[in-house]
Motif scaffolding. Structure first.
Motif, PDB file in Angstrom:
ATOM      1  N   ASP A  48       0.843  -1.199   0.000  1.00  0.00           N
ATOM      2  CA  ASP A  48       0.000   0.000   0.000  1.00  0.00           C
ATOM      3  C   ASP A  48       0.888   1.262   0.000  1.00  0.00           C
ATOM      4  N   ILE A  49       1.939   1.235   0.803  1.00  0.00           N
ATOM      5  CA  ILE A  49       2.862   2.391   0.836  1.00  0.00           C
ATOM      6  C   ILE A  49       3.541   2.536  -0.532  1.00  0.00           C
ATOM      7  N   ILE A  50       3.957   1.427  -1.126  1.00  0.00           N
ATOM      8  CA  ILE A  50       4.634   1.477  -2.433  1.00  0.00           C
ATOM      9  C   ILE A  50       3.716   2.107  -3.482  1.00  0.00           C
ATOM     10  N   GLU A  51       2.469   1.625  -3.525  1.00  0.00           N
ATOM     11  CA  GLU A  51       1.516   2.173  -4.521  1.00  0.00           C
ATOM     12  C   GLU A  51       1.302   3.663  -4.332  1.00  0.00           C
ATOM     13  N   ARG A  52       1.127   4.065  -3.076  1.00  0.00           N
ATOM     14  CA  ARG A  52       0.846   5.483  -2.808  1.00  0.00           C
ATOM     15  C   ARG A  52       2.081   6.335  -3.054  1.00  0.00           C
ATOM     16  N   ALA A  53       3.242   5.842  -2.634  1.00  0.00           N
ATOM     17  CA  ALA A  53       4.476   6.629  -2.806  1.00  0.00           C
ATOM     18  C   ALA A  53       4.809   6.763  -4.294  1.00  0.00           C
ATOM     19  N   ALA A  54       4.547   5.697  -5.073  1.00  0.00           N
ATOM     20  CA  ALA A  54       4.882   5.721  -6.512  1.00  0.00           C
ATOM     21  C   ALA A  54       4.112   6.828  -7.232  1.00  0.00           C
ATOM     22  N   LYS A  55       2.946   7.174  -6.694  1.00  0.00           N
ATOM     23  CA  LYS A  55       2.134   8.223  -7.334  1.00  0.00           C
ATOM     24  C   LYS A  55       2.693   9.615  -7.075  1.00  0.00           C
ATOM     25  N   THR A  56       3.594   9.722  -6.087  1.00  0.00           N
ATOM     26  CA  THR A  56       4.081  11.059  -5.718  1.00  0.00           C
ATOM     27  C   THR A  56       5.425  11.400  -6.366  1.00  0.00           C
ATOM     28  N   THR A  57       5.993  10.479  -7.126  1.00  0.00           N
ATOM     29  CA  THR A  57       7.347  10.690  -7.629  1.00  0.00           C
ATOM     30  C   THR A  57       7.486  10.116  -9.047  1.00  0.00           C
ATOM     31  N   ASP A  58       8.516  10.544  -9.764  1.00  0.00           N
ATOM     32  CA  ASP A  58       8.732   9.983 -11.109  1.00  0.00           C
ATOM     33  C   ASP A  58       9.184   8.535 -11.005  1.00  0.00           C
ATOM     34  N   LYS A  59      10.102   8.313 -10.045  1.00  0.00           N
ATOM     35  CA  LYS A  59      10.630   6.953  -9.905  1.00  0.00           C
ATOM     36  C   LYS A  59      10.724   6.611  -8.422  1.00  0.00           C
ATOM     37  N   LEU A  60      10.286   5.404  -8.070  1.00  0.00           N
ATOM     38  CA  LEU A  60      10.406   4.946  -6.682  1.00  0.00           C
ATOM     39  C   LEU A  60      11.314   3.726  -6.651  1.00  0.00           C
ATOM     40  N   ILE A  61      12.395   3.842  -5.899  1.00  0.00           N
ATOM     41  CA  ILE A  61      13.285   2.688  -5.727  1.00  0.00           C
ATOM     42  C   ILE A  61      12.961   2.043  -4.390  1.00  0.00           C
ATOM     43  N   VAL A  62      12.535   0.791  -4.431  1.00  0.00           N
ATOM     44  CA  VAL A  62      12.331   0.048  -3.192  1.00  0.00           C
ATOM     45  C   VAL A  62      13.672  -0.608  -2.877  1.00  0.00           C
ATOM     46  N   ALA A  63      14.252  -0.213  -1.741  1.00  0.00           N
ATOM     47  CA  ALA A  63      15.616  -0.637  -1.415  1.00  0.00           C
ATOM     48  C   ALA A  63      15.569  -1.694  -0.318  1.00  0.00           C
TER      49      ALA A  63
END
Ligand code: ADP
Length: 164
Positions: free
Chosen positions: A19-34
């Motif tokens: 859920d955090i990944i989906e929401r965070a991905a909407k706020t940025t061009d690229k989301l790196i899950v580290a």
């Protein structure tokens, strides 16, 4: 391009993380899950397994990339050209540790900020540790993880109990 980084152990990835990944991905061009390669920490899944599971779970989100890292998060973030660290906050119990980490990271690198997303109420009690705890005793983990992840977790515990 704006890049954010969402670090964690993801041992295993839960519905709360997704859920955090989906929401965070909407706020940025690229989301790196580290994915933290925490050699010393007792993980159920290897870092390669955790990366693979996250890749499978996020395959439909085009701006998400899964990577593993070790060492200092702010150094890895700088390497990725990420200026924002995303963290999830479930309850007040998360807050003290998260605040300390965010402040430490800010001292280590002033160009990187931590942004917190509050957990969805549905998932605010979900943690990777409780998933493992419930699965260890044969409980139903389908509310906490996707069916695909539940399969991986159950396989681990079957192998564990067979090898005893
Ligand atoms: P760590 O070992 O660094 O705490 P985790 O994999 O447990 O890593 O969690 C990574 C991040 O995801 C942390 O910011 C944590 O607070 C957040 N998180 C964990 N579970 C949930 C959840 N159910 N809902 C929202 N955020 C969560």
């Amino acid at each position: 391009m704006h890049t954010a980084i969402y670090p964690g152990s993801f041992d295993p990835v839960t519905r709360g993380h997704l859920d955090i990944i989906e929401r965070a991905a909407k706020t940025t061009d690229k989301l790196i899950v580290a994915v933290l390669n925490n050699g010393a920490k007792n993980s159920l899944f290897s870092v390669e397994e955790r990366v693979k599971m996250l890749e499978e779970e996020t395959k439909d989100i085009p701006n998400v990339e899964i990577r593993s890292f070790n060492g200092l998060l702010v150094e890895f973030a700088a390497q990725c050209d990420a200026h924002v660290i995303i963290r999830g906050l479930r309850a007040i119990t998360d807050f003290e540790y998260e605040l300390q980490m965010a402040q430490t990271n800010r001292v280590l690198n002033h160009n990187i900020d931590t942004l917190f997303l509050t957990a969805d109420l549905k998932y605010s009690y979900v943690s990777s540790s409780t998933v493992k705890e419930v699965a260890r005793f044969g409980g139903d983990i389908s509310s906490f993880v996707t069916p695909n992840i539940a399969n991986y977790v159950m396989k681990k515990f079957t192998i564990h109990s067979e090898s005893k």
